[in-house]
Design an enzyme around this catalytic site. Structure first.
Site, short mmCIF file in Angstrom:
data_model
loop_
_atom_site.label_atom_id
_atom_site.label_comp_id
_atom_site.label_asym_id
_atom_site.label_seq_id
_atom_site.Cartn_x
_atom_site.Cartn_y
_atom_site.Cartn_z
N ASP A 264 -66.72 -69.17 43.56
CA ASP A 264 -66.90 -70.61 43.79
C ASP A 264 -66.59 -70.98 45.25
O ASP A 264 -67.15 -71.92 45.79
CB ASP A 264 -66.02 -71.42 42.82
CG ASP A 264 -64.56 -71.00 42.85
OD1 ASP A 264 -64.30 -69.77 42.88
OD2 ASP A 264 -63.68 -71.87 42.85
N SER B 85 -19.80 -27.34 48.15
CA SER B 85 -20.79 -27.73 47.11
C SER B 85 -20.66 -29.22 46.74
O SER B 85 -20.20 -29.55 45.65
CB SER B 85 -20.68 -26.84 45.87
OG SER B 85 -19.35 -26.63 45.47
#
Lengths: 301, 635
Positions: free
Chosen positions: B172, B546
């Site tokens: 539109d 670790s």
């Protein structure tokens, strides 16, 4: 089967798949059972999922002591028919303090249901609980996962939910954390009714129209279900032909005037009516438009 | 426009039984809408719900009042408000999650996945696309094909959606101009071919005005195709295609109510099955015949893709959760190394080499993800070099699983080719992937069965193998205490070996630095060496910082239950820094040492270590004695 499965067949298969995943991966699952039509469908699906075994988990009813008498009657029968253990939990603090829908307003739901549910899950150590919520019920539910992750304090954080792809569900969690699972997430209200109709599932008679004693209060039709109902001055119960579209605590649940006495008539009425299902309940209207979302963050189902 | 709706309504009112009969035979289509806020996506969904009468009067009343309050359409109804759910989203005016909406027409029920379009929500779109049969790609007719259009199309294609609708919206606003529309379609067509989209259906629409949604619009007489709803009602479903493929059913659960009944429950992924069919259990490869297909409603003569059933077999063969029942003559393969595309979904990036859980159908295995071969720029489709994958990144990589997985290529079978990755520590779903193919390497490397196994080795040494894994900050006293423990064990005639920085970093791991990726690889190698030594019957002591829980967990998972003993050498950072035996903290504080644990790199303390020694309260000798007491009797 040469034809493609119907939408109800696909929904049923999905729900059964979800229930089996939970049983395979959870340590201590439970099915929350509220005796309403959604619970009735859930229970039926559970029977199908594990047949010929009975569903390998108990039913848990978080009771408020204020449900309709018809609901209590069906509760016992349904559990017995399914061969399942029925656990009923009532929050002892709410019991002791006499919390009721007449005097305590929103506190009634909070203490009996929200707190009661948390206490019951903690008491029995259930790590996974099936619930009957559907995504079409309300805007914030539309985004709920099927596996909804809860913290150790039962909180729901919408920003911290796990992505859910395909039909792969991540049921892993740390000790004390829990998961609420909604196997009928993708069902709509119409699907539920149609399935009840097709499968011949027993539901509480209150869904069907009958003449029942009622009073009109604040624009709601309330049913006088037992002698605890407090009539205000000038109120006299009137027999009306009514039924309920949703069931909860009887002093909080609005009825609709109706002549629909069969399932097709109920479905017909539902399709032609123009108000949504949860409108008969007071819970969504608190706290502006975000009522349900706030309740969920506090641990309400 | 609403003819369809009025007819339905009349039928409901006049003959509810006929309506129900028609409704119960509807099929179901799941689709996704892709587009950004400005493309009018929520407006389109709101319009579909509105036009198919899924909005009730009370919702409409609140919609009208909200439209006036916060709407963006002036006095007209803002359909977008219907579908933007969470409060936070309403305030920001954007959709940030996947929302599912439901509506139905005379022929089908629809589930719409409404997903956000911004690049930072790639994972949400991937989630919505994973269950969709069809995608509606929205384009603003004023803007044409944008970067986001390409991204959305690529993601839908990646997730295997075969039906693509190109909805050129807001017609539109361009005066329903045919030339504008055709230029956009041609532009999109060129791009679609480039990325391998074989076919798509284009249509000019306006969600706001309702053009070509439920009926053909008078504003676009030049458009001869179907309106959107008619297309959605007739497009072929994925279940139809799946049903035509060979039979596969991942086993979810073994149903065993009593000794006389043993059934395998699952959702049929592809194909169909009948009593008497020859089936194969994978990965074992054993064959049997289907005895019955059991449901509460009675035994079935046949079952096919999309049905949840319980299957009983003629023979008592081994079959459990994670196995796949398949057509005997045409089974899927199993493998343990794959190439896959991975979409990363977590704030914490992919850690190459770390072990994650992979869930594929009903199989859950431990996997290691290799460094990405490349990352894909979702806007340009370029291949970029990448060392990891961060949130919303998409890359191609290799995956190694710890045991064989039954699979098919994702392009052939979403169920046996799609997987999620789960972090082993946080349990979050961190990634999703699609398998391409297995890598030959794995098929040619077979385990050599050896006659002397770990049990024999342990018996010869007359001890129970253990890995005593010391973890703690630099300078906490790991090596000193481990050394004390080893001395005592030697006095007890135990066979031991101590792995520490000196004998590992200078040899096996001298190629590794101290970045996060290298630290992970360092620990993985140490874990493998410790495991081999434990297999040889030794008591292994390891003394490494670790720092990451996940890597310590990997090593724990490598070893039999009870053989991994995590010893947390608990020394507060301040104490370790004050000791600073090697002068490293001083250097790190001065900025001369990068990635130093405790200073500019994290240390994740164990959550439930097997043994904790507090070096503030205990001397190294006391700590060693405490550890020995805790691991006795050693047989």
């Amino acid at each position: 089967m040469t034809r493609p499965p119907t939408h109800l067949e696909r929904l049923e298969a999905e729900s059964i798949h979800i229930m089996r995943e939970v049983v395979a991966e959870a340590q201590n699952p439970v099915m929350l059972y509220s005796v309403g039509k959604d619970s009735a469908v859930m229970l039926h699906l559970a029977k199908k999922a594990f047949f010929p075994s009975p569903p390998p988990f108990p039913l848990l009813h978080v009771d408020t002591t204020w449900k309709f008498r018809d609901m209590y009657a069906l509760r016992e029968k349904a559990a017995k028919d399914a061969g399942m253990e029925l656990l009923v939990y009532q929050n002892p603090e709410a019991q002791e303090r006499g919390i009721n829908p007449f005097d305590h307003g929103p506190l009634h739901t909070d203490m009996w249901k929200t707190e009661g549910l948390k206490q019951a899950l903690d008491k029995y150590g259930f790590d996974t609980a099936f619930g009957g919520a559907r995504r079409d019920e309300e805007k914030s539910r539309a985004k709920e996962r099927i596996f909804s992750f809860r913290t150790a304090s039962h909180g729901w954080d919408p920003k911290n939910q796990r992505p859910e792809l395909w039909n792969l569900y991540n049921a892993r969690k740390a000790a004390k954390e829990s998961i609420r699972v909604f196997p009928i997430s993708n069902w709509t209200q119409l699907d539920i009714w149609q399935y009840i109709h097709l499968e011949g599932i027993e539901i509480v008679p209150l869904y069907f129209s009958a003449r029942r004693p009622t009073v009109e209060r604040d624009g709601m039709l309330l049913m006088v279900d037992d002698e605890r109902f407090r009539l205000e001055s000038g109120e006299v119960p009137v027999e009306r032909s009514i039924r309920f579209r949703t069931l909860g605590c009887y002093p909080l649940t609005g009825a609709v005037e109706s002549e629909a006495a069969t399932l097709p008539e109920i479905i017909q009425e539902m399709l032609l009516t123009t108000t949504s299902e949860r409108q008969g309940r007071t819970i969504d209207k608190d706290e502006g438009g975000a009522g349900m979302e706030v309740k969920k963050q506090q641990g309400y189902f | 426009m609403n003819d369809v709706i009025y007819q339905t309504e009349a039928l409901i009112a006049e003959d509810i039984d006929a309506y129900l009969e028609a409704h119960q035979h509807k099929t179901m289509l799941r689709f996704i809408t892709c587009g950004s806020v400005d493309d009018g996506k929520s407006t389109l969904i709101g319009r579909l719900l509105y036009d198919s009468k899924m909005i009730f009067e009370d919702q409409l009343a609140s919609l009208e009042s909200e439209s006036k309050k916060v709407g963006t359409q002036g006095q007209e109804i803002d359909f977008a408000l219907l579908v933007d759910g969470l409060a936070a989203e309403r305030e920001q005016g954007i959709t940030i999650d996947v929302a599912y909406r439901f509506f139905s027409t005379e022929k089908r029920k629809f589930i719409v996945a409404d997903c956000p379009g911004h690049e930072q929500y790639t994972r949400n779109m991937v989630t919505g696309a994973s269950t969709a049969d069809l995608a509606v790609i929205l384009i603003d007719a004023r803007k044409g094909v944008l970067v986001q259009t390409r991204r959305h199309s690529y993601l839908c294609h990646l997730l295997g959606i075969r039906n693509i609708v190109l909805a050129v919206n807001k017609m539109d606003l361009v005066g329903y101009d045919q030339a504008t529309y055709e230029a956009i379609v041609a532009d999109y067509g060129a791009f679609a071919r480039e990325i391998g989209i074989a076919a798509f259906t284009a249509m000019p629409i306006s969600g706001f005005k309702g053009d070509n949604i439920t009926g053909s619009s008078r504003n676009t007489p030049w458009y001869t195709g179907q309106p959107l709803l008619a297309h959605l009602e007739t497009v072929e479903l994925d279940t139809t295609r799946d049903a035509a493929r060979p039979f596969r059913m991942p086993v979810q659960w073994v149903n065993r109510p009593n000794l006389d009944f043993r059934g395998f429950s699952g959702l049929i992924a592809t194909g169909s099955v009948k009593p008497g069919d020859a089936v194969r259990v994978l990965p074992s490869g054993k064959t049997s015949t289907v005895k019955s297909i059991v449901t509460l409603g009675g035994n079935l003569d046949e079952a096919s893709a999309g049905q949840s059933v319980t299957i009983c077999l003629d023979d008592e063969i081994d079959c459990s959760r994670g196995n796949v029942l398949a057509l005997a003559d045409h089974p899927p393969q199993s493998a343990d190394q794959f190439e896959a595309t991975i979409v990363w979904m977590d704030d914490d990036p992919l850690h190459v080499g770390r072990a994650y859980w992979m869930k594929l159908a009903t199989q859950t295995v431990s996997v290691a993800v290799q460094p990405p071969k490349y990352e894909i720029n979702v806007n340009t489709m370029e291949h970029l070099a990448a060392k990891t994958l961060v949130l919303n990144a998409i890359g191609v990589t290799e995956i190694i699983t710890d045991k064989p997985v039954v699979f098919e290529a994702y392009a052939d079978n979403r169920t046996l080719g799609g997987f999620i990755l789960i972090d082993k520590v946080t349990n979050r779903t961190v990634g999703a992937g699609m398998l391409h193919f297995s890598l030959r390497r794995a098929q040619n490397v077979h385990w050599q069965a050896t006659s002397i196994g770990r049990a024999e080795h342990a018996r010869m040494k007359n001890q129970k193998p253990l890995v005593l894994w010391f973890t703690g900050l630099s300078g906490s006293g790991k090596s000193t205490i481990a050394n004390e423990v080893e001395k005592t064990l030697n006095l007890m005639n135990r066979h031991t070996f101590l792995l520490d920085g000196d004998n590992i970093r200078h040899g096996l791991n001298k190629d590794l630095g101290f970045t996060e990726a290298d630290r992970i690889e360092n620990i993985r190698r140490i874990g493998e060496v410790a495991k081999l030594m434990a297999d040889a019957g030794l008591i292994v002591l390891t003394a490494f910082i670790s720092p990451f829980r996940a890597e310590r967990q990997i090593v724990r998972d490598m070893l039999p239950q009870g053989e991994f003993v995590e010893v947390f050498v608990d020394t507060p950072l301040a104490v370790a820094e004050e000791r600073d035996v090697k002068g490293l903290y001083k250097k790190a504080r001065a900025g001369e040492l990068k990635n130093f644990t405790g200073i500019d790199s994290p240390y994740e303390a164990p959550e439930s270590p097997d043994i904790v020694v507090n070096t503030v309260a205990m001397t190294p000798a006391e700590a060693a004695e405490f550890i020995i007491r805790n691991i006795m009797p050693l047989k």
